[in-house]
Enzyme design. Structure first.
Site, mmCIF file in Angstrom:
data_model
loop_
_atom_site.group_PDB
_atom_site.id
_atom_site.type_symbol
_atom_site.label_atom_id
_atom_site.label_comp_id
_atom_site.label_asym_id
_atom_site.label_seq_id
_atom_site.Cartn_x
_atom_site.Cartn_y
_atom_site.Cartn_z
ATOM 1 N N GLY A 46 -2.307 11.437 0.352
ATOM 2 C CA GLY A 46 -2.868 10.197 0.873
ATOM 3 C C GLY A 46 -1.862 9.455 1.719
ATOM 4 N N GLN A 51 2.219 2.518 5.848
ATOM 5 C CA GLN A 51 3.239 3.578 5.825
ATOM 6 C C GLN A 51 3.585 4.079 7.217
ATOM 7 O OE1 GLN A 51 1.121 5.891 2.508
ATOM 8 N NE2 GLN A 51 3.267 6.394 2.200
ATOM 9 N N CYS A 91 5.381 9.783 -3.339
ATOM 10 C CA CYS A 91 4.918 9.008 -2.187
ATOM 11 C C CYS A 91 5.674 9.474 -0.954
ATOM 12 C CB CYS A 91 5.180 7.526 -2.447
ATOM 13 S SG CYS A 91 4.722 6.452 -1.081
ATOM 14 N N LEU A 92 4.976 9.634 0.159
ATOM 15 C CA LEU A 92 5.636 10.073 1.399
ATOM 16 C C LEU A 92 6.682 9.057 1.863
ATOM 17 C CD1 LEU A 92 2.550 11.528 3.328
ATOM 18 C CD2 LEU A 92 4.350 12.806 2.148
ATOM 19 N N HIS A 133 -3.074 4.384 -5.900
ATOM 20 C CA HIS A 133 -1.779 4.420 -5.224
ATOM 21 C C HIS A 133 -1.899 3.895 -3.785
ATOM 22 C CE1 HIS A 133 2.187 6.558 -4.290
ATOM 23 N NE2 HIS A 133 1.705 6.299 -3.081
ATOM 24 N N GLU A 134 -2.921 4.374 -3.069
ATOM 25 C CA GLU A 134 -3.055 3.989 -1.655
ATOM 26 C C GLU A 134 -3.492 2.528 -1.519
ATOM 27 O OE1 GLU A 134 -1.676 5.886 0.363
ATOM 28 O OE2 GLU A 134 -1.620 7.643 -0.936
ATOM 29 N N HIS A 137 -0.621 0.297 -1.745
ATOM 30 C CA HIS A 137 0.136 0.193 -0.483
ATOM 31 C C HIS A 137 -0.388 -0.958 0.382
ATOM 32 C CE1 HIS A 137 3.028 3.446 -0.240
ATOM 33 N NE2 HIS A 137 2.152 4.360 -0.577
HETATM 34 NI NI NI Z 1 2.485 6.313 -1.195
#
Ligand code: NI
Length: 163
Positions: A46, A51, A91-92, A133-134, A137
């Site tokens: 995701g 991000q 997480c990226l 999670h997203e 963000h």
């Molecule tokens: Ni993330």
């Protein structure tokens, strides 16, 4: 279509609250396309717009097997949740790290599609975790704030598994 630079922990943009999307214009469609390219390039599950440095309430998720369509969520909102799951999360924006996070095992999310048509997505397990999670963000929250016992290097885990 282009791959955008993924912002990493320490970048202030990741701590800000994203703005609601009022209309889907060409610029937003390009953003969504780029987010999908960036997600697949990074082999992620995701990605949220902050991000890639854009403070808009847009999320893309793909937890599926090959061939399925990704989920594109505009202004997503959790309207129901239940149960609990405790598991590893990455997480990226926090490369090379993983942490244990408790999340609901089920969530029901209301969102808008690219035609600004409202839809509902329900997720269990991995999809529930990804949705939480997203959406975090979009509110400037990284999973590291919720990790039980802090975050670990993924290389430590690989070592443990080798033993
Ligand atoms: Ni993330």
């Amino acid at each position: 279509m282009a791959i955008r630079n993924i912002r990493e922990i320490g970048d202030k943009v990741l701590t800000k609250v994203s703005k609601e999307v009022k209309e889907v214009d060409n610029k937003l469609l390009v953003l969504i396309d780029d987010m999908l390219d960036t997600l697949y390039n990074a082999d992620g599950v995701g990605l949220a717009a902050p991000q890639v440095g854009i403070l808009k309430r847009v999320v893309v998720i793909d937890v599926s097997e090959e061939g399925d369509e990704p989920i594109i969520l505009i202004n997503p909102e959790i309207i129901e949740s239940s149960g609990s799951q405790v598991g590893n999360e990455g997480c990226l924006s926090v490369p090379g790290k993983v942490g244990t996070v408790e999340r609901p095992n089920y969530v029901k999310v209301k969102a808008y599609d690219v035609n600004m048509k409202e839809f509902i997505v329900e997720g269990h397990e991995l999809l529930a975790r990804a949705l939480c999670h997203e959406i975090d963000h979009l509110n400037g929250v990284l999973y590291v704030e919720k990790a039980i016992d802090g975050i670990r290097s993924i290389y430590d885990i690989e070592e443990q598994e080798d033993n």
